[in-house]
Enzyme design. Structure first.
Site, PDB file in Angstrom:
ATOM      1  N   LYS A 147       0.822  -1.216   0.000  1.00  0.00           N
ATOM      2  CA  LYS A 147       0.000   0.000   0.000  1.00  0.00           C
ATOM      3  C   LYS A 147       0.857   1.268   0.000  1.00  0.00           C
ATOM      4  O   LYS A 147       0.640   2.183  -0.815  1.00  0.00           O
ATOM      5  CB  LYS A 147      -0.929  -0.012   1.220  1.00  0.00           C
ATOM      6  CG  LYS A 147      -1.858  -1.213   1.266  1.00  0.00           C
ATOM      7  CD  LYS A 147      -2.822  -1.151   2.439  1.00  0.00           C
ATOM      8  CE  LYS A 147      -2.119  -1.231   3.778  1.00  0.00           C
ATOM      9  NZ  LYS A 147      -1.467  -2.538   3.994  1.00  0.00           N
ATOM     10  N   GLU A 270      -3.646   6.291   7.230  1.00  0.00           N
ATOM     11  CA  GLU A 270      -4.226   6.140   8.565  1.00  0.00           C
ATOM     12  C   GLU A 270      -4.374   7.510   9.230  1.00  0.00           C
ATOM     13  O   GLU A 270      -3.812   7.762  10.302  1.00  0.00           O
ATOM     14  CB  GLU A 270      -3.349   5.223   9.429  1.00  0.00           C
ATOM     15  CG  GLU A 270      -3.336   3.779   8.993  1.00  0.00           C
ATOM     16  CD  GLU A 270      -4.637   3.046   9.261  1.00  0.00           C
ATOM     17  OE1 GLU A 270      -5.513   3.622   9.932  1.00  0.00           O
ATOM     18  OE2 GLU A 270      -4.780   1.910   8.795  1.00  0.00           O
TER      19      GLU A 270
END
Length: 349
Positions: A147, A270
Site C-alpha cells: 500500500k 491512517e
C-alpha cells in the site's frame, strides 16, 4: 527470515567487538594474580610487589582496550560514511523538466505496475486499477501488501520496473517532479512537527497563509478545540517533533496543514489512527468540505476511515485480491468482508 538472520549477524559482531575490547584487561588480571600467587608461594615476592605488579598490568592493558574501542568506532563510522557517500554520488533529480499538472482533481490509473526494491523481491506485481477524478480510493490489506509503495510511486520517489502510471491520461514521467509534488499533499502515520509555533507548523507548506485560512483549517481538522485552550493559542511553541503535544493533537495539526494546502491529490495514511472515536466522527463529517477538489488515496487498517470511499483495492503480498466499491466487496464474502467482520463495522456510507 532474512531480517532475523541479519539481526543475529549484527548481534554476533557486537558481541565479538565487546569481547575484543575487554579481553586484554581481564586476561591481565588473571595472569597477574596467577603469576603473583606462584611467586609468593615460592617466596620470591611479597604482598606489596604483587599489588604493584597487578597495578602495572592493569595500566598496560588500558591502551589495548582503548585501541579495540577505537577500531569498533571506526567500523561504525565507516559504515555510516559509505551510506553518506552513496547518497552524495546519486544523480540529482531533474525537478523542472516536463508538463505542469493542472490544478483540480485528476484521474489516476495504474496499469500492470510491477515494482521491486531489490531484484527478485517484488513488492507490487501486475497492479491495475483506476481512480476517477475527485473520487476516493481506499487501499486496504495486511501490512507488507504494498500500500505505501503505491504512494511512493505516485510521488515518483521510485520508478516501476514494469507497467505505467497515468495521471489525466499522460504517463506520470511526462510531468515535472516539482509540479507533481506541488499538487500532492499527505498525512502520514509518523507526523513530524518542527520546533516552532502551531501557526508556523500549519502554514509550513503555504508561505504567507492568512490567519482566516489557518483558523478555518484548524476548525475542519478538529484542532481548534485544543488550540483555543492553550495560553498563546496559535503562537504556542510545540517543541522539537511536537514533544509538547499528544499524538492525537500532532495528527490534527498535520491534517490542518494538508487542508490549508488544498492539493489536487490527497494521500491519507491512517489519518485518524491517533484520534478518539468522537473526534474521528466529527472529522469525517467535515472531510467533504475540504476534499471535494481532490482525488483522494486513503491507506486504511481501520475500516471506519473509509466509509465514504468510492473504490477499494485490497492488496496482499503485492497483488490485488479484490477491488470494487465497499458494498460490492462485502457481497463477495472475501478478504475485505473478513476484515469488515473482525472490526465489527456496522455499515458503509
Amino acid at each position: 527470515d532474512e531480517g532475523i538472520r541479519l539481526w543475529v549477524s549484527v548481534e554476533k559482531m557486537e558481541a565479538v567487538r565487546d569481547l575484543i575490547r575487554v579481553l586484554p584487561e581481564k586476561i591481565g588480571y588473571v595472569f597477574g594474580i596467577g603469576l603473583g600467587a606462584v611467586l609468593m608461594v615460592q617466596g620470591e615476592v611479597g604482598p606489596g610487589a604483587l599489588v604493584a605488579f597487578i597495578t602495572l598490568l592493569d595500566r598496560a592493558s588500558e591502551p589495548f582496550a582503548g585501541i579495540a574501542g577505537i577500531i569498533s568506532s571506526l567500523q561504525r563510522v565507516s559504515s555510516g560514511a559509505e551510506k553518506l557517500l552513496e547518497v552524495m554520488e546519486m544523480e540529482p533529480e531533474d525537478n523542472i523538466q516536463g508538463l505542469d499538472l493542472a490544478p483540480g482533481p485528476p484521474l489516476i490509473e495504474f496499469e500492470g505496475v510491477t515494482f521491486a526494491y531489490e531484484t527478485g523481491l517484488k513488492v507490487l506485481n501486475q497492479v491495475t486499477f483506476s481512480v476517477k477524478a475527485g473520487s476516493t480510493l481506499a487501499l486496504v490489506g495486511p501490512s507488507g501488501g504494498g500500500k505505501s509503495t503505491i504512494v511512493k510511486l505516485l510521488y515518483r520517489f521510485y520508478t516501476p520496473q514494469e507497467g505505467v502510471i497515468r495521471i489525466n491520461g499522460f504517463p506520470i514521467e511526462h510531468y515535472s517532479i516539482d509540479s507533481l509534488r506541488r499538487n500532492m499533499s499527505a498525512v502520514m502515520q509518523d507526523v513530524y512537527l518542527f520546533d516552532g509555533t502551531i501557526r508556523e507548523n500549519i502554514a509550513i507548506g503555504k508561505a504567507g497563509a492568512l490567519h482566516e485560512d489557518i483558523y478555518r483549517a484548524s476548525l475542519l481538522s478538529q484542532s481548534y478545540g485544543f488550540i483555543s485552550k492553550l495560553p498563546k493559542q496559535f503562537e504556542t511553541r510545540v517543541g522539537e517533533r511536537g514533544i509538547k503535544l499528544s499524538q492525537g493533537q500532532k495528527q490534527r495539526i498535520a491534517i490542518s496543514r494538508v487542508i490549508l494546502q488544498n492539493a489536487s491529490i490527497l494521500v491519507l495514511d491512517e489519518p485518524t489512527s491517533a484520534l478518539d472515536l468522537e473526534t474521528e466522527s466529527l472529522f469525517q463529517k467535515d472531510m467533504e468540505q475540504w476534499t471535494g477538489s481532490s482525488t483522494k488515496v486513503i491507506i486504511a487498517h481501520r475500516l471506519s476511515t473509509i466509509r465514504d470511499a468510492n473504490f477499494v483495492v485490497f492488496l496482499e503480498n503485492g497483488e490485488i485480491c479484490e477491488k470494487g466499491s465497499p458494498q460490492e466487496l462485502l457481497k463477495l464474502e472475501g478478504r475485505f468482508a473478513d476484515f469488515w467482520r473482525k472490526q465489527e463495522i456496522k455499515e458503509f456510507g
